[in-house]
Design a protein around this motif. Structure first.
Motif, mmCIF file in Angstrom:
data_model
loop_
_atom_site.group_PDB
_atom_site.id
_atom_site.type_symbol
_atom_site.label_atom_id
_atom_site.label_comp_id
_atom_site.label_asym_id
_atom_site.label_seq_id
_atom_site.Cartn_x
_atom_site.Cartn_y
_atom_site.Cartn_z
ATOM 1 N N ARG B 49 0.818 -1.204 0.000
ATOM 2 C CA ARG B 49 0.000 0.000 0.000
ATOM 3 C C ARG B 49 0.857 1.261 0.000
ATOM 4 N NH1 ARG B 49 -5.441 -0.276 1.998
ATOM 5 N NH2 ARG B 49 -4.957 1.677 2.973
ATOM 6 N N THR B 52 2.091 1.610 -3.597
ATOM 7 C CA THR B 52 1.071 2.005 -4.574
ATOM 8 C C THR B 52 0.448 3.353 -4.211
ATOM 9 O OG1 THR B 52 -0.471 0.626 -3.363
ATOM 10 C CG2 THR B 52 0.437 -0.291 -5.372
ATOM 11 N N THR B 53 1.068 4.082 -3.316
ATOM 12 C CA THR B 53 0.713 5.461 -2.937
ATOM 13 C C THR B 53 -0.639 5.615 -2.257
ATOM 14 O OG1 THR B 53 -0.460 6.247 -4.908
ATOM 15 C CG2 THR B 53 1.933 6.257 -5.030
ATOM 16 N N VAL B 54 -1.214 4.548 -1.736
ATOM 17 C CA VAL B 54 -2.476 4.743 -1.019
ATOM 18 C C VAL B 54 -2.243 4.858 0.488
ATOM 19 C CG1 VAL B 54 -4.115 3.819 -2.662
ATOM 20 C CG2 VAL B 54 -2.938 2.268 -1.132
ATOM 21 N N LEU B 55 -1.002 4.665 0.906
ATOM 22 C CA LEU B 55 -0.686 4.771 2.323
ATOM 23 C C LEU B 55 0.632 5.533 2.437
ATOM 24 C CD1 LEU B 55 -1.815 3.558 5.019
ATOM 25 C CD2 LEU B 55 -0.132 1.759 4.761
ATOM 26 N N LEU B 56 0.717 6.419 3.431
ATOM 27 C CA LEU B 56 1.950 7.179 3.619
ATOM 28 C C LEU B 56 2.790 6.526 4.712
ATOM 29 C CD1 LEU B 56 0.672 10.868 3.527
ATOM 30 C CD2 LEU B 56 1.976 9.679 1.774
ATOM 31 N N ARG B 74 1.264 10.900 -8.631
ATOM 32 C CA ARG B 74 0.432 10.898 -9.840
ATOM 33 C C ARG B 74 1.044 10.027 -10.939
ATOM 34 N NH1 ARG B 74 -3.364 15.182 -9.568
ATOM 35 N NH2 ARG B 74 -2.708 16.524 -7.881
ATOM 36 N N ARG B 77 0.699 6.330 -10.102
ATOM 37 C CA ARG B 77 -0.651 5.785 -10.305
ATOM 38 C C ARG B 77 -0.937 5.491 -11.776
ATOM 39 N NH1 ARG B 77 -3.877 9.595 -5.987
ATOM 40 N NH2 ARG B 77 -3.051 8.576 -4.150
ATOM 41 N N LYS B 78 -0.209 6.194 -12.661
ATOM 42 C CA LYS B 78 -0.419 5.935 -14.093
ATOM 43 C C LYS B 78 0.298 4.677 -14.549
ATOM 44 C CE LYS B 78 -1.442 10.442 -16.068
ATOM 45 N NZ LYS B 78 -0.893 11.504 -15.223
ATOM 46 N N TYR B 82 -2.131 -2.677 -9.719
ATOM 47 C CA TYR B 82 -2.241 -3.137 -8.333
ATOM 48 C C TYR B 82 -3.431 -4.062 -8.210
ATOM 49 C CZ TYR B 82 -3.047 -2.709 -3.229
ATOM 50 O OH TYR B 82 -3.258 -2.949 -1.896
ATOM 51 N N MET B 83 -3.183 -5.195 -7.606
ATOM 52 C CA MET B 83 -4.265 -6.129 -7.358
ATOM 53 C C MET B 83 -4.321 -6.344 -5.849
ATOM 54 S SD MET B 83 -4.613 -9.770 -9.179
ATOM 55 C CE MET B 83 -5.359 -11.077 -8.272
ATOM 56 N N PRO B 84 -5.271 -5.698 -5.186
ATOM 57 C CA PRO B 84 -5.331 -5.810 -3.724
ATOM 58 C C PRO B 84 -5.644 -7.233 -3.280
ATOM 59 C CG PRO B 84 -6.759 -4.055 -4.536
ATOM 60 C CD PRO B 84 -6.349 -4.870 -5.707
ATOM 61 N N SER B 88 -11.479 -6.616 -5.357
ATOM 62 C CA SER B 88 -12.057 -5.282 -5.260
ATOM 63 C C SER B 88 -12.490 -4.739 -6.610
ATOM 64 C CB SER B 88 -11.091 -4.332 -4.574
ATOM 65 O OG SER B 88 -9.777 -4.655 -4.884
#
Lengths: 372, 309
Positions: B49, B52-56, B74, B77-78, B82-84, B88
């Motif tokens: 996470r 993949t920049t969803v968590l700092l 940014r 993300r391009k 990512y497959m959680p 999902s």
């Protein structure tokens, strides 16, 4: 723009695939608008009256007949004593006790005055006060009748009396549902808009789809607009269905312009969706969002002036009432539909709603994060 | 520079009370199939996470494809897929709708990158009008992989992709990863299954937020200290308690239908002594054989060393 279009297509698809939501959207307004105005009626009828007649005279009989023939009262009990009549109040059978003292007729004839006692069961506030007022009025009428009969016409004019005659404007017959239906329409819009938007985003969180979305280059505004536009459209659709029911079932035709009405409803929906969005940014599960939304919407509705008058609230409560978007919308819907108010008349309320829309949405957008 | 780098990354939850990732530094080379191996709660998902920049992260820096996860999120993300760990995708949309939706989010179309997902998509294509929620576990997995690949990512993050998937589908899935690797995509995959570790080029063993070892599976096995023996007897549970009381034994644990044993000193008599010891205790069908350790053995060794020191 292409992305936004796709987001919208996806949202609409999901909404139309969910049978229960679809049923909610179309059945709820229809059923509620048809049932609620008939049931939630403030006209007081069928007040249960217990009579204690200690006199058993012609006059006491005449009074009782007059009361029972008024149509508002149902005589459920005729007890020999006040004590026994009180028992029927305790048993919840009677709402009011009228006690006619012994020597009612004699005193009335000889001394020209007599006292009566009314005891009111105040458990049911509206029924008691309004019933009590009706009864006083009937007794007053009865009083006038006998005065007319007894005193010579020439002497009667000595008394100065202000006779009040009133007329109901904008709702000549004082029809209850004329102001209830527009109010309930607002309530429906609030329920559907507030809950659906709050739950929708939280559902994405709960199922985990938001995690996948967050890793894509999609912009925050695209995602939020993609969520808000479908619910805005649905809200307006419900509003239209509601207006149609008001028109065809109750014969309520908005006196004011539909453009004004829809403009206001549009702004109101934006404010409401901002509210839903805000809740969803703070909740992690649908149950959480549901309870928080329920808490606020409950306050919104009870304080909105739908059932009670905002002006008769204590100042602090009035302050809260003005802080809820629902209050202003109910006010405005009634103004436009019944009175035909134009833009100038509702500009203050419109300003309030614009304020709510900016604050709620701004707060929600600030609080929505793709990264935690 | 590596395709994915982590430098002294630390992440805590609940205001510092729970340490999820503890000072992790790691570098994954471009085009590598890299495995993050560790039990549940080791910190694998947290690392993913962060990348993949969803968590700092609380501390430290990380880069993906040369982009910083905080500054250039940014750009990341391009380029990443990512497959959680949890499925999902939209359960109420069909297979095709999900795929089109994700393609559009990345500004591409299915046709544009069809060659990349062709092998996988062909398997689920017969069900393309079925809603994603109605697919079987293995099918969902394939669809999720397609969705993660649809924008031709340079780095692919797969968080426990095979958890809850049957053995056949798991094997197929790894075969697919091998093929993707040939296309030059860097793949980071996490798994709690040790048997999948050997399928990676390099692996990192992770436990309670710390990296125990980072190397090729072969080297990790080679680094096993001492000689490992497998002991068999009719009653494994009883034999295990008795082996634990046997003085020369350093460690022993049940492993399938055998007991894996190491000794304090490696000498020739160990095997024979243990056999005799067990027979004296009344065990029947006793057999002690020298074996080559697996990654799991090495993991257990690293873990126990970690807790004892």
């Amino acid at each position: 723009m292409r992305i936004l279009k796709f987001l919208l297509r996806k949202e609409f698809r999901q909404i139309f695939r969910d049978k229960s939501i679809l049923a909610m959207i179309f059945l709820m307004p229809t059923i509620q608008l048809i049932i609620m105005p008939q049931a939630a009626n403030f006209d007081v009828k069928n007040v249960n009256l217990a009579v204690v007649d200690n006199d058993h005279s012609t006059y006491s009989q005449r009074l009782i007949t007059k009361v029972s023939s008024s149509g508002y009262f149902r005589i459920v009990d005729a007890s020999p004593s006040f004590k026994q009549a009180l028992r029927s109040v305790e048993d919840n059978e009677a709402d009011l006790i009228m006690e006619i003292p012994a020597g009612f007729e004699r005193n009335l004839v000889r001394e020209g005055s007599q006292k009566l006692s009314l005891a009111v069961d105040a458990i049911n506030g509206t029924k008691a006060t309004i019933g009590g007022a009706y009864l006083s009025r009937i007794i007053g009428d009865f009083n006038n009748d006998i005065r007319l009969q007894w005193i010579q016409p020439g002497r009667f004019n000595d008394m100065t009396v202000i006779d009040v005659t009133s007329s109901n404007w904008f709702n000549p017959l004082g029809e209850y549902y004329f102001f209830m239906v527009p109010g309930i329409l607002v309530l429906l819009l609030t329920l559907v808009g507030g809950f659906l938007s709050a739950l929708n985003i939280v559902r994405e969180k709960e199922i985990g789809t938001i995690e996948q979305i967050n890793v894509t280059p999609i912009k925050k505004w695209q995602f939020i607009l993609g969520k808000m536009i479908p619910f805005w459209v649905l809200g307006m659709l419900i509003f239209t269905i509601g207006l149609a029911i008001a028109r065809f079932v109750y014969g309520i035709i908005p006196v004011g312009s539909l453009v004004t009405l829809y403009t206001f409803a549009g702004v109101y929906m934006i404010a409401l969706l901002g509210f839903g969005l805000l809740i969803s940014t703070y909740s992690d599960t649908q149950v959480q969002a549901m309870f928080v939304a329920f808490f606020f919407i409950m306050i919104f509705i009870l304080m909105s002036g739908l059932f009670t008058s905002v002006d008769s609230m204590p100042p602090w409560a009035r302050a809260i009432a003005y802080m809820t978007p629902v209050t202003h919308f109910i006010d405005v819907v009634r103004m436009i539909v019944l009175k035909g108010s134009g833009f100038a008349d509702i500009s203050r309320q419109l300003l309030y709603e614009v304020g709510f829309a900016i604050v709620l949405n701004g707060w929600a957008i600030l609080n929505y994060r793709k990264t935690s | 520079m590596g395709a994915v780098t982590l430098t002294n990354v630390t992440k805590t939850y609940d205001e510092g009370k729970v340490l999820a990732v503890d000072d992790v530094s790691l570098s994954v080379e471009p085009g590598e199939l890299f495995g993050l191996i560790g039990p549940d709660g080791a910190g694998k998902s947290t690392l993913f996470r962060i990348l993949t920049t969803v968590l700092l992260a609380d501390n430290g820096t990380a880069t993906v494809d040369g982009y910083d996860v905080v500054k250039d999120y940014r750009a990341i993300r391009k380029t990443v897929g990512y497959m959680p760990g949890r499925f999902s995708l939209y359960q109420d949309l069909t297979v095709e709708e999900n795929l089109t939706f994700f393609a559009t989010l990345f500004g591409t179309t299915i046709r544009e990158n069809y060659d990349l997902i062709k092998d996988i998509y062909e398997q689920i294509e017969p069900f393309k009008t079925r809603r994603a929620g109605k697919l079987s576990g293995g099918m969902k997995q394939k669809l999720a992989l397609c969705c993660a690949l649809i924008h031709k990512p340079t780095v692919l993050f797969l968080d426990e992709p095979t958890t809850g998937v049957d053995v056949v589908s798991r094997r197929e899935f790894w075969a697919m990863l091998k093929r993707l690797k040939q296309q030059g995509i860097t793949i980071l995959v996490s798994t709690p299954y040790m048997d999948e570790a050997v399928l990676c080029e390099r692996i990192a063993l992770i436990q309670t937020g710390q990296l125990l070892s980072v190397d090729t599976p072969q080297n990790i096995v080679n680094a096993y200290a001492g000689q490992l023996f497998a002991a068999r007897a009719d009653s494994i549970p009883h034999a295990l308690t008795e082996i634990r009381q046997f003085d020369p034994v350093r460690s022993s644990y049940a492993f399938g239908d055998t007991i894996h044993v190491t000794f304090r000193d490696d000498n020739e008599q160990n095997q024979q002594q243990l056999t005799q010891y067990l027979q004296q205790k009344g065990h029947t069908n006793v057999a002690v054989t020298a074996i080559t350790p697996t990654i799991e053995d090495r993991f257990i060794q690293l873990m126990t060393k970690d807790t004892s020191s």
